[in-house]
Write a protein that holds these residues in place. Structure first.
Motif, short mmCIF file in Angstrom:
data_model
loop_
_atom_site.label_atom_id
_atom_site.label_comp_id
_atom_site.label_asym_id
_atom_site.label_seq_id
_atom_site.Cartn_x
_atom_site.Cartn_y
_atom_site.Cartn_z
N LEU A 41 36.30 11.14 6.27
CA LEU A 41 37.76 11.39 6.56
C LEU A 41 37.94 12.88 6.86
CD1 LEU A 41 39.07 9.88 3.10
CD2 LEU A 41 39.19 9.04 5.37
N ASP A 42 37.24 14.13 6.55
CA ASP A 42 37.34 15.31 7.15
C ASP A 42 37.19 15.35 8.63
OD1 ASP A 42 37.93 16.45 4.57
OD2 ASP A 42 35.69 17.21 4.06
N GLN A 43 36.26 14.55 9.15
CA GLN A 43 36.01 14.55 10.48
C GLN A 43 37.18 14.09 11.24
OE1 GLN A 43 31.89 13.28 11.92
NE2 GLN A 43 31.59 12.76 9.86
N LEU A 44 37.84 12.97 10.80
CA LEU A 44 39.08 12.27 11.12
C LEU A 44 40.15 13.37 11.57
CD1 LEU A 44 38.79 8.76 9.65
CD2 LEU A 44 38.51 9.21 12.10
N VAL B 174 43.50 13.12 14.05
CA VAL B 174 44.29 12.10 13.29
C VAL B 174 45.03 12.18 12.12
CG1 VAL B 174 43.58 9.68 12.62
CG2 VAL B 174 42.08 10.59 14.32
N THR B 175 46.15 11.58 12.09
CA THR B 175 46.87 11.69 10.96
C THR B 175 46.63 10.63 9.83
OG1 THR B 175 48.84 12.45 11.80
CG2 THR B 175 49.38 11.41 9.82
N LEU B 176 46.29 10.95 8.61
CA LEU B 176 45.65 9.91 7.61
C LEU B 176 46.65 9.60 6.68
CD1 LEU B 176 41.89 11.39 7.20
CD2 LEU B 176 42.81 9.38 8.45
N LEU B 177 46.99 8.37 6.23
CA LEU B 177 47.82 7.93 5.37
C LEU B 177 47.01 6.65 4.81
CD1 LEU B 177 50.93 6.84 7.42
CD2 LEU B 177 50.45 9.08 6.48
N GLN C 121 47.20 6.09 -14.99
CA GLN C 121 46.04 7.07 -15.00
C GLN C 121 45.32 6.96 -13.58
OE1 GLN C 121 45.73 9.95 -16.50
NE2 GLN C 121 44.16 10.70 -15.11
N THR C 122 44.81 5.64 -13.26
CA THR C 122 44.18 5.46 -12.16
C THR C 122 44.87 5.77 -10.92
OG1 THR C 122 42.85 3.49 -13.21
CG2 THR C 122 42.94 3.22 -11.01
N LEU C 123 46.12 5.28 -10.76
CA LEU C 123 46.82 5.79 -9.63
C LEU C 123 47.07 6.99 -9.33
CD1 LEU C 123 49.49 2.77 -9.98
CD2 LEU C 123 47.63 2.90 -8.43
N ILE C 124 47.20 7.87 -10.51
CA ILE C 124 47.39 9.49 -10.32
C ILE C 124 46.18 9.87 -9.83
CG2 ILE C 124 47.73 11.59 -11.85
CD1 ILE C 124 49.63 9.86 -13.49
N GLU C 125 44.92 9.58 -10.52
CA GLU C 125 43.61 10.11 -9.88
C GLU C 125 43.44 9.79 -8.60
OE1 GLU C 125 40.88 8.57 -12.46
OE2 GLU C 125 41.40 9.79 -14.22
N LEU C 126 43.93 8.42 -8.10
CA LEU C 126 43.67 8.36 -6.80
C LEU C 126 44.62 9.09 -5.81
CD1 LEU C 126 42.60 6.39 -4.57
CD2 LEU C 126 44.45 4.82 -5.22
N SER C 127 45.83 9.28 -6.06
CA SER C 127 46.55 10.10 -5.28
C SER C 127 46.03 11.71 -5.31
CB SER C 127 47.99 10.33 -5.88
OG SER C 127 48.78 9.00 -5.58
N GLU C 128 45.71 11.90 -6.39
CA GLU C 128 45.01 13.35 -6.44
C GLU C 128 43.79 13.51 -5.69
OE1 GLU C 128 46.34 16.06 -7.63
OE2 GLU C 128 47.54 15.68 -9.35
N ARG C 129 43.09 12.72 -5.59
CA ARG C 129 41.53 12.48 -4.52
C ARG C 129 42.03 12.48 -3.26
NH1 ARG C 129 36.89 14.29 -3.91
NH2 ARG C 129 35.00 12.87 -3.26
N LEU C 130 42.97 11.63 -2.92
CA LEU C 130 43.46 11.55 -1.55
C LEU C 130 43.89 12.61 -0.76
CD1 LEU C 130 45.42 8.10 -1.82
CD2 LEU C 130 43.26 8.39 -0.36
N LEU C 131 44.62 13.52 -1.70
CA LEU C 131 45.04 14.86 -1.05
C LEU C 131 44.21 15.54 -0.92
CD1 LEU C 131 47.68 16.59 -0.62
CD2 LEU C 131 47.67 17.49 -2.85
N ASN C 132 42.97 15.58 -1.89
CA ASN C 132 41.87 16.42 -1.79
C ASN C 132 41.20 16.27 -0.39
OD1 ASN C 132 38.58 16.38 -2.53
ND2 ASN C 132 39.86 18.30 -3.16
N CYS C 133 41.25 14.96 0.04
CA CYS C 133 40.86 14.56 1.28
C CYS C 133 41.74 14.55 2.49
CB CYS C 133 40.26 13.12 1.40
SG CYS C 133 38.82 12.80 -0.07
N LYS C 134 42.76 15.14 2.25
CA LYS C 134 43.69 15.37 3.25
C LYS C 134 44.47 13.98 3.65
CE LYS C 134 42.14 19.85 4.75
NZ LYS C 134 41.07 20.08 4.18
#
Length: 339
Positions: free
Chosen positions: A244-247, A252-255, A269-282
């Motif tokens: 994802l960092d390479q993209l 590339v805009t990532l959604l 809790q699962t959805l919160i952790e997913l959103s946080e991890r996604l932000l960490n991956c831009k």
């Protein structure tokens, strides 16, 4: 303006890319999956032993993220065929979004104003058991290999179309040579502004993010958006993040879009952790989809009431930019419906 880069053919040199070799070696037999996840003989698993029209398929990279010996693992639940899929539900359809009625030419869906979708292939690196196109007749609706004249002519003669969406199957199952050739033809249509790619490959087969892919993405004059598909934080390991960092670095805009699935991510809790991890991956959280009512997937359904409760909990605990939009898609509607 994106930087120019060497033509992809100079890199190809007739070799088979690593990602294609890895994809071809994916797991396609239930017995092998159960053995790899240390669940052989587990009474909690009720698989249909390789008899479905929609067979098992999963990459080794994805399977390695499954917790060994856990029949309730949320990643395993997404790929393991079970007897629940044989139950016929009257409100579930083989074509839940009536897509075949919205295909003016083979391989092209025109469902929304200003956008068209090209179903490039039926191939995927993974078969998600809730897939809304699990019954889609790709062999009847796709144009012949590399013969996109009719679809491209349709786009060319409809100047209101600003965006082309590449879908499938998974469009990144196709070689970079073919994808680059299609991208160049789309570049030549002056009224097009955006190219959107919907792909699960960055999640399930991170090796797919190779230099050849990055080259043609950088070359396109179109603004490029990639919508990845992650449903659970455990799907995003370091290899996925690196891809994802390479993209991101390629412009590339990532959604991300997720499907709300019972037993997978139907808790806040699962959805919160997913959103946080996604932000960490831009990656921007984009949509949280209610399940499309495709025959064979009813056991994944989450009620609208519970879905709204989950979004309310996320609203209370996350900043707005980490909150995905809860939506459902209805056949024939001009866009997705917020819930």
């Amino acid at each position: 303006m994106k930087k120019s880069a060497p033509i992809i053919h100079r890199l190809a040199r007739q070799h088979t890319p690593l990602w294609q070799k890895i994809q071809s070696q994916g797991v396609t037999h239930v017995g092998e999956l159960l053995e790899l996840t240390e669940l052989s003989g587990n009474s909690h698993c009720a698989p249909i032993m390789d008899t479905l029209d929609f067979p098992l398929r999963a990459s080794h990279a994805y399977i390695r993220r499954i917790e060994k010996g856990n029949p309730d693992d949320p990643l395993l639940r997404q790929i393991l065929p079970t007897l629940d899929e044989t139950i016929i539900h009257p409100d579930y359809q083989t074509d839940p979004l009536s897509e075949q009625e919205q295909m003016p030419v083979p391989g092209l869906l025109h469902k929304y104003h200003g956008r068209v979708l090209l179903t490039l292939t039926g191939a995927c690196a993974i078969h998600c058991r809730y897939c809304f196109r699990r019954h889609f007749p790709y062999n009847k609706t796709n144009p012949a290999t590399d013969n996109w004249a009719e679809a491209l002519n349709y786009i060319q003669t409809h100047p209101e179309i600003k965006e082309v969406i590449l879908s499938g199957g998974d469009p990144l199952s196709i070689s970079d040579r073919r994808l680059q050739a299609l991208s160049q033809r789309l570049d030549n249509i002056p009224h097009l502004q955006r190219l959107r790619i919907h792909s699960r490959h960055p999640i399930v087969l991170p090796e797919r993010i190779n230099e050849e892919l990055l080259i043609w993405l950088r070359q396109s004059r179109l603004q490029t958006i990639m919508v990845i598909h992650s449903n659970h934080v455990n799907e995003i390991d370091q290899a996925v993040k690196d891809g994802l960092d390479q993209l991101n670095q390629a412009g590339v805009t990532l959604l991300n879009q997720s499907v709300l699935l019972k037993g997978v991510n139907d808790n806040s809790q699962t959805l919160i952790e997913l959103s946080e991890r996604l932000l960490n991956c831009k990656v921007q959280p984009y949509y949280l989809h209610q399940l499309d009512p495709v025959q064979g997937a009813a056991h994944f359904a989450v009620s609208d009431e519970h879905a709204r409760e989950l979004i309310q909990e996320l609203h209370q605990r996350l900043p707005g930019y980490l909150l995905p939009r809860l939506v459902r898609e209805y056949a024939g509607e001009p866009g997705k419906t917020p819930l």
